[in-house]
Scaffold this active site. Structure first.
Site, PDB file in Angstrom:
ATOM      1  N   GLY A  71      -8.749  -8.384   1.093  1.00  0.00           N
ATOM      2  CA  GLY A  71      -7.525  -8.427   1.883  1.00  0.00           C
ATOM      3  C   GLY A  71      -6.890  -9.806   1.913  1.00  0.00           C
TER       4      GLY A  71
ATOM      5  N   LYS B 219     -17.668 -15.413   5.001  1.00  0.00           N
ATOM      6  CA  LYS B 219     -19.102 -15.211   5.201  1.00  0.00           C
ATOM      7  C   LYS B 219     -19.857 -14.842   3.938  1.00  0.00           C
ATOM      8  CE  LYS B 219     -18.568 -12.940   9.659  1.00  0.00           C
ATOM      9  NZ  LYS B 219     -18.792 -11.515   9.921  1.00  0.00           N
TER      10      LYS B 219
ATOM     11  N   ARG C  50       0.826  -1.212   0.000  1.00  0.00           N
ATOM     12  CA  ARG C  50       0.000   0.000   0.000  1.00  0.00           C
ATOM     13  C   ARG C  50       0.859   1.260   0.000  1.00  0.00           C
ATOM     14  NH1 ARG C  50      -5.136  -1.862   3.773  1.00  0.00           N
ATOM     15  NH2 ARG C  50      -6.374  -2.557   2.002  1.00  0.00           N
TER      16      ARG C  50
ATOM     17  N   GLY D  95     -12.970  -4.241   1.090  1.00  0.00           N
ATOM     18  CA  GLY D  95     -14.358  -3.789   1.201  1.00  0.00           C
ATOM     19  C   GLY D  95     -14.710  -2.764   0.133  1.00  0.00           C
TER      20      GLY D  95
END
Ligand code: ADP
Ligand code: MG
Length: 396
Positions: free
Chosen positions: A348, A195, A34, A371
């Site tokens: 991620g 999930k 990053r 996200g």
């Protein structure tokens, strides 16, 4: 979006929101991807003659906590830029920070302390945004990974200063935009991870655009349960079983393939030493957890992907952190690396897996936003894009 093309930065103080939310252990930065990703914007602003003031969040501190200081990142950045980076120790909203910024010259780089040390950051407190805004004349948003957050350092300050997209932001939006607008077909999406609830939005919005979806990871078990399979002790979101049934029905009515694993590698505990067995994915005995897609599924998934011209991948196929449960993720990474297709990986853990397995440079695009990339694919825009003028038809 307004971009750096429109910014006359000479002799301007430019506040840049970057995404330096990097892994740090005992003061040492792990993966510096990053930080590297922020270099094009910083270098361009320096070449144009600006004073560059960087700001970012790091982790989820509860108030000021030295363990979450951005100081180690300043050192990494200085090495990468081959140039000193002044680390501003006072809170970003403080008068000391303002004095430090004023004292610096054009052509210099400063890094502010973690914006999440500020209680108003996540609440998008207008007073805090104003304190950020007084530090500079211009704002550049380059934190794609945070562009889905309505926080003070993302959208709050952008509303108070002339604001522009940085080069990383631009690159991400273009690369992910290709997955929404006129992707080459066959178009497949591979989803996995923990999930279903994290990925419902993206499944719903991409289903009409794709030829098919492959579902692995723990989320597959919620679907398997929805069609009456026995999932043993595998991770299932019981309150999402009905929703999974609905998504399967939706795929059927749209005529889209939604492929689930046919077999799984299971164990009684998550450990590299645990005994493993392969079971049919719909018949996992009590006491056993499905921890990876099985050998037959690896083959089916690879075959389904072979003709693809566009693929988006989010979420590992199994508990890739604990070998041997990384085999399914490795197989998908290998398959995608070998395709003559537009391939994008986001998320991620998925990106960490692709890097660890050594395939990152084989993808067309590796997103720095987890996200944010999912929300962009779901909604076609993000709060951080809207605040920079939104997307014009040419940009999508
Ligand atoms: P990403 O960060 O790429 O979006 P997620 O955060 O959704 O991915 O999911 C990653 C996590 O899912 C990993 O920690 C991985 O161990 C876990 N996971 C994947 N498959 C399983 C499984 N079958 N059982 C339990 N956990 C799993
Ligand atoms: Mg994750």
């Amino acid at each position: 979006m307004r971009t750096l093309d429109q910014l006359e930065a000479r002799k301007k103080t430019v506040l840049v929101r970057v995404d330096y939310n990097v892994p740090i252990k005992e003061g040492v930065v792990g993966d510096d991807t990053r930080v590297r990703a922020s270099l094009p914007t910083i270098k361009e602003l320096l070449e144009k003659g600006a004073k560059v003031v960087l700001m970012s969040h790091l982790g989820r501190p509860k108030g000021v906590d030295p363990a979450f200081s951005l100081l180690p990142v300043a050192e990494v950045l200085a090495d990468l830029l081959q140039k000193p980076v002044k680390f501003v120790t006072g809170l970003p909203s403080s008068d000391e920070a303002l004095a430090d910024v004023r004292a610096a010259d054009y052509g210099e780089v400063l890094l502010l302390e973690n914006v999440r040390f500020e209680p108003g950051e996540k609440k998008n407190d207008p007073e805090l945004a104003a304190k950020y805004a007084r530090l500079a004349e211009v704002f550049v948003l380059d934190a794609f990974g945070s562009a889905h957050r309505e926080h003070a350092s993302v959208v709050g300050v952008a509303r108070l200063l002339p604001s522009y997209a940085g080069r990383l932001m631009e690159k991400e939006v273009k690369a992910l935009g290709k997955l929404l607008h006129g992707p080459e077909t066959p178009y497949w999406v591979v989803l996995g991870g923990a999930k279903v609830s994290d990925k419902i939005g993206v499944i719903k919005s991409l289903l009409p655009k794709v030829d098919g979806m492959l579902i692995g990871g723990a989320m597959a078990f919620t679907f398997i349960k929805a069609i009456g399979g026995q999932t043993g002790n595998s991770l299932v979101e019981d309150d999402k079983v009905e929703l999974a049934a609905g998504l399967l029905e939706e795929a059927r009515s749209l005529g889209k393939q939604l492929l689930l694993p046919s077999d799984v590698v299971a164990a009684r505990e998550i450990s590299s030493e645990a005994e493993t067995k392969v079971f049919p994915a719909f018949g996992i005995p009590e006491g056993w957890m499905g921890l990876d897609i099985g050998p037959e599924s690896r083959k089916t998934f690879s075959e389904a992907l072979a003709p693809a011209r566009t693929v988006f991948w989010n979420g590992p196929m199994g508990v890739f952190e604990t070998p041997p449960f990384d085999a399914g993720t490795l197989a998908v990474a290998e398959t995608l690396a070998g395709l003559d297709a537009y391939t994008v990986v986001g998320g991620g853990d998925s990106v960490a897996a692709v890097k660890r397995l050594g395939y990152a440079d084989k993808f067309s695009h590796v997103s720095t936003g987890g996200g944010a990339s999912l929300e962009f694919l779901e909604k076609g825009t993000l709060p951080g894009i809207e605040v920079l003028g939104g997307l014009s038809p040419e940009e999508v």
